[in-house]
Design a protein around this motif. Structure first.
Motif, PDB file in Angstrom:
ATOM      1  N   THR A 102     -57.009 -29.130 -48.004  1.00 27.42           N
ATOM      2  CA  THR A 102     -58.021 -28.125 -48.340  1.00 27.42           C
ATOM      3  C   THR A 102     -59.244 -28.182 -47.415  1.00 27.42           C
ATOM      4  O   THR A 102     -59.702 -27.143 -46.914  1.00 27.42           O
ATOM      5  N   GLU A 132     -55.675 -34.802 -47.289  1.00 26.31           N
ATOM      6  CA  GLU A 132     -55.297 -33.584 -48.018  1.00 26.31           C
ATOM      7  C   GLU A 132     -55.606 -32.411 -47.100  1.00 26.31           C
ATOM      8  O   GLU A 132     -56.213 -32.602 -46.030  1.00 26.31           O
ATOM      9  N   GLU A 179     -52.628 -45.842 -50.025  1.00 25.99           N
ATOM     10  CA  GLU A 179     -52.395 -46.207 -51.433  1.00 25.99           C
ATOM     11  C   GLU A 179     -51.332 -47.289 -51.475  1.00 25.99           C
ATOM     12  O   GLU A 179     -50.643 -47.543 -50.484  1.00 25.99           O
ATOM     13  N   ARG A 191     -58.723 -34.130 -62.182  1.00 19.64           N
ATOM     14  CA  ARG A 191     -58.227 -34.208 -60.815  1.00 19.64           C
ATOM     15  C   ARG A 191     -59.004 -35.259 -60.025  1.00 19.64           C
ATOM     16  O   ARG A 191     -60.090 -35.677 -60.414  1.00 19.64           O
ATOM     17  N   ALA A 241     -47.133 -36.322 -61.216  1.00 22.53           N
ATOM     18  CA  ALA A 241     -47.657 -35.022 -60.777  1.00 22.53           C
ATOM     19  C   ALA A 241     -46.905 -34.549 -59.536  1.00 22.53           C
ATOM     20  O   ALA A 241     -46.910 -35.220 -58.507  1.00 22.53           O
ATOM     21  N   MET A 294     -46.486 -42.509 -51.168  1.00 22.98           N
ATOM     22  CA  MET A 294     -46.373 -42.998 -49.802  1.00 22.98           C
ATOM     23  C   MET A 294     -47.749 -42.964 -49.129  1.00 22.98           C
ATOM     24  O   MET A 294     -48.659 -42.318 -49.618  1.00 22.98           O
ATOM     25  N   ARG A 352     -52.749 -41.269 -47.015  1.00 25.52           N
ATOM     26  CA  ARG A 352     -53.646 -41.968 -47.954  1.00 25.52           C
ATOM     27  C   ARG A 352     -53.221 -43.427 -48.028  1.00 25.52           C
ATOM     28  O   ARG A 352     -52.027 -43.704 -48.234  1.00 25.52           O
ATOM     29  N   TYR A 404     -64.284 -31.509 -55.555  1.00 32.12           N
ATOM     30  CA  TYR A 404     -64.728 -30.133 -55.270  1.00 32.12           C
ATOM     31  C   TYR A 404     -64.361 -29.097 -56.335  1.00 32.12           C
ATOM     32  O   TYR A 404     -64.697 -27.932 -56.211  1.00 32.12           O
ATOM     33  N   TYR A 405     -63.688 -29.511 -57.392  1.00 33.86           N
ATOM     34  CA  TYR A 405     -63.204 -28.505 -58.346  1.00 33.86           C
ATOM     35  C   TYR A 405     -64.266 -27.981 -59.300  1.00 33.86           C
ATOM     36  O   TYR A 405     -65.203 -28.695 -59.668  1.00 33.86           O
ATOM     37  N   GLU A 417     -54.077 -21.902 -50.243  1.00 34.42           N
ATOM     38  CA  GLU A 417     -55.469 -21.619 -50.572  1.00 34.42           C
ATOM     39  C   GLU A 417     -55.666 -20.106 -50.596  1.00 34.42           C
ATOM     40  O   GLU A 417     -55.140 -19.395 -49.738  1.00 34.42           O
TER      41      GLU A 417
HETATM   42  P1  HAM Z   1     -53.740 -33.879 -55.031  1.00 33.79           P
HETATM   43  O1  HAM Z   1     -53.540 -33.805 -56.508  1.00 33.79           O
HETATM   44  O2  HAM Z   1     -54.525 -35.022 -54.507  1.00 33.79           O
HETATM   45  O3  HAM Z   1     -54.411 -32.505 -54.611  1.00 33.79           O
HETATM   46  O4  HAM Z   1     -52.338 -33.866 -54.322  1.00 33.79           O
HETATM   47  C1  HAM Z   1     -51.403 -32.850 -54.592  1.00 33.79           C
HETATM   48  C2  HAM Z   1     -50.013 -33.438 -54.740  1.00 33.79           C
HETATM   49  O5  HAM Z   1     -49.686 -34.214 -53.578  1.00 33.79           O
HETATM   50  C3  HAM Z   1     -49.837 -34.412 -55.884  1.00 33.79           C
HETATM   51  O6  HAM Z   1     -49.603 -33.724 -57.102  1.00 33.79           O
HETATM   52  C4  HAM Z   1     -48.625 -35.197 -55.449  1.00 33.79           C
HETATM   53  O7  HAM Z   1     -47.435 -34.479 -55.758  1.00 33.79           O
HETATM   54  C5  HAM Z   1     -48.782 -35.246 -53.955  1.00 33.79           C
HETATM   55  N1  HAM Z   1     -49.323 -36.550 -53.535  1.00 33.79           N
HETATM   56  C6  HAM Z   1     -50.600 -36.949 -53.530  1.00 33.79           C
HETATM   57  N2  HAM Z   1     -50.708 -38.219 -53.065  1.00 33.79           N
HETATM   58  C7  HAM Z   1     -49.452 -38.616 -52.759  1.00 33.79           C
HETATM   59  C8  HAM Z   1     -48.885 -39.822 -52.223  1.00 33.79           C
HETATM   60  N3  HAM Z   1     -49.632 -40.864 -51.873  1.00 33.79           N
HETATM   61  N4  HAM Z   1     -47.539 -39.876 -52.046  1.00 33.79           N
HETATM   62  C9  HAM Z   1     -46.755 -38.820 -52.376  1.00 33.79           C
HETATM   63  N5  HAM Z   1     -47.243 -37.658 -52.860  1.00 33.79           N
HETATM   64  C10 HAM Z   1     -48.565 -37.554 -53.057  1.00 33.79           C
HETATM   65  C11 HAM Z   1     -54.774 -32.187 -53.339  1.00 33.79           C
HETATM   66  O8  HAM Z   1     -54.449 -32.808 -52.365  1.00 33.79           O
HETATM   67  C12 HAM Z   1     -55.561 -30.904 -53.249  1.00 33.79           C
HETATM   68  N6  HAM Z   1     -55.982 -30.707 -51.861  1.00 33.79           N
HETATM   69  C13 HAM Z   1     -54.767 -29.723 -53.773  1.00 33.79           C
HETATM   70  C14 HAM Z   1     -55.506 -28.443 -53.678  1.00 33.79           C
HETATM   71  C15 HAM Z   1     -55.334 -27.463 -52.764  1.00 33.79           C
HETATM   72  N7  HAM Z   1     -56.499 -28.067 -54.474  1.00 33.79           N
HETATM   73  C16 HAM Z   1     -56.951 -26.881 -54.077  1.00 33.79           C
HETATM   74  N8  HAM Z   1     -56.249 -26.504 -53.025  1.00 33.79           N
END
Ligand code: HAM
Length: 419
Positions: A85, A83, A116, A260, A282, A123, A114, A264-265, A132
């Motif tokens: 952040t 991610e 997964e 979530r 999501a 993906m 990731r 860290y939230y 941010e």
């Molecule tokens: P997150 O909910 O883990 O948040 O990911 C944000 C978005 O990334 C998800 O809603 C989804 O659309 C997309 N996503 C996550 N994992 C996958 C995956 N394996 N394949 C496709 N899309 C994916 C964050 O990452 C936080 N850093 C968001 C944030 C920024 N919070 C504060 N600042």
């Protein structure tokens, strides 16, 4: 022919309509974010493993099961960013980008990793548009960043999305809530929870609320919610944020189990979900993370942000028809190729898109190439046309053809393209 090499599972080649959709998303994001004063930050794809463990949380699925981690040649542990952040905040500390007394607004677009189980919309290498905002704990910042996300989603034509909101409380009220939750979870029989949740209810009870196992979800229906256990300051913050969203015309629903997947939230958390893309609903998620910057060695500055998943947004956008090129230049003799080359350059300089035919082939075959390029007009250049200083401009839709003086070609093409 057997493939010698294949891409790794969960990794994709991005081309054709998906590449077009990505470009559309990136362009729209840049336009919208600049209206809100955000500037771009590009951080490395590799960071030290410890950065993610400390920020995302050692008990999260991301850190426990999903990181691509390896040792470099000197034995240092590196991780491909799961991610954005953590890396953005690391850069803010290292480059001195976030200072008290100022608000720092940064966006990042790029691949995340990731490990997964891949499926539609999920993906191992995926792409995020991430924002941010650091340096303020004002609920106006919460409302503005959520409005910016919604404005961006609307600007790309997406509707039928639901905005879910919750407040996770703060350092003041969270500990008491966690005790309450722990006590409540302790009453659930061992075999009614999955192995992960049996552990999590001790180590990180909030994560139990996030469990996707149907058995665990069924147990949690009457668990104490976060929102009702917020302190007065958190409740005020949340009420002001939601009132501002309502004032801005945004529709929202409360989901008091929205915790979530990252540790860290604090306070405001949110997700935008769609029911049109299968089980991975999501499309965006985010929230406030006051205290995280300090934890990573920076000043004690609050922050809030979100990320959208580009693959999931692209699924919602669907197949937009690819843009058609304006012209295809077709030299009808070998010695006219240089002139065709000059015509293609002249048209591109005038702002039109297209290509020329390089191959020595029959007129019929060359015309088939023009068709395949999907160009609106073919520019035919034969010996007669060259001698008269003209080209034959052929409308590829209705087959109509007219002689046009070389000097007038760009303006005539422009007129025909808009008519
Ligand atoms: P997150 O909910 O883990 O948040 O990911 C944000 C978005 O990334 C998800 O809603 C989804 O659309 C997309 N996503 C996550 N994992 C996958 C995956 N394996 N394949 C496709 N899309 C994916 C964050 O990452 C936080 N850093 C968001 C944030 C920024 N919070 C504060 N600042």
């Amino acid at each position: 022919m057997a493939l010698l090499y294949k891409r790794a599972k969960g990794f994709a080649d991005i081309y054709g309509s998906l590449a077009d959709a990505f470009l559309r998303l990136e362009n729209a994001a840049r336009v919208m974010f600049s209206r809100y004063g955000f500037r771009e930050l590009r951080t490395p794809l590799l960071e030290s493993t410890d950065l993610f463990q400390r920020s995302i949380g050692a008990e999260t699925d991301v850190v426990l099961k999903e990181m691509f981690t390896f040792a470099d040649r000197k034995g240092r542990s590196l991780t491909m960013r799961p991610e954005a952040t953590a890396g953005v905040l690391r850069a803010c500390v290292e480059e001195g980008l976030a200072k008290s007394g100022q608000i720092t607004r940064l966006f990042t677009i790029g691949p995340m990793f990731r490990y997964e189980r891949p499926q539609k919309g999920r993906m191992r290498q995926f792409h995020q548009i991430n924002c941010e905002c650091l340096g303020t704990d004002s609920p106006y910042a919460d409302a503005e960043i959520i409005c910016m996300l919604l404005d961006f989603l609307h600007s790309i034509g997406l509707a039928n999305l639901t905005l879910k909101l919750n407040s996770l409380g703060c350092a003041e009220c969270r500990p008491a809530y966690l005790e309450k939750l722990r006590a409540w979870l302790a009453k659930i029989p061992e075999d009614a929870l999955c192995a992960d949740c049996r552990r999590r209810r001790e180590t990180n009870p909030l994560r139990v609320l996030d469990c996707k196992e149907p058995g665990c979800r069924a147990q949690l229906e009457n668990a104490p919610g976060l929102l009702e256990n917020n302190c007065a300051a958190c409740r005020d913050h949340f009420e002001k944020t939601t009132a501002l969203l309502t004032q801005a015309g945004a529709a929202w629903v409360i989901d008091s189990f929205l915790v979530r997947g990252l540790d860290y939230y604090q306070r405001t958390t949110f997700e935008v979900v769609s029911d049109e893309i299968g089980s991975q609903t999501a499309v965006a998620g985010g929230g406030r993370y006051d205290g995280l910057l300090e934890q990573l060695g920076g000043e004690n500055l609050p922050g809030i942000g979100f990320a959208c998943g580009m693959e999931r947004l692209a699924l919602l956008l669907g197949e937009a028809p690819a843009a058609r090129p304006d012209f295809y230049v077709l030299p009808l003799a070998e010695d006219l190729r240089d002139e065709a080359f000059a015509i293609a350059r002249q048209l591109r300089e005038a702002g039109y898109s297209g290509e020329m035919n390089y191959a020595s082939q029959s007129f019929k075959a060359a015309l088939r190439n023009a068709d395949r390029s999907r160009a609106r007009f073919a520019v035919l250049l034969g010996p007669d046309e060259a001698a008269q200083g003209v080209v034959a401009l052929k409308d590829m839709e209705n087959g109509r053809q007219e002689a046009v003086a070389r000097g007038d070609l760009a303006s005539v093409l422009g007129r025909l393209l808009v008519s």
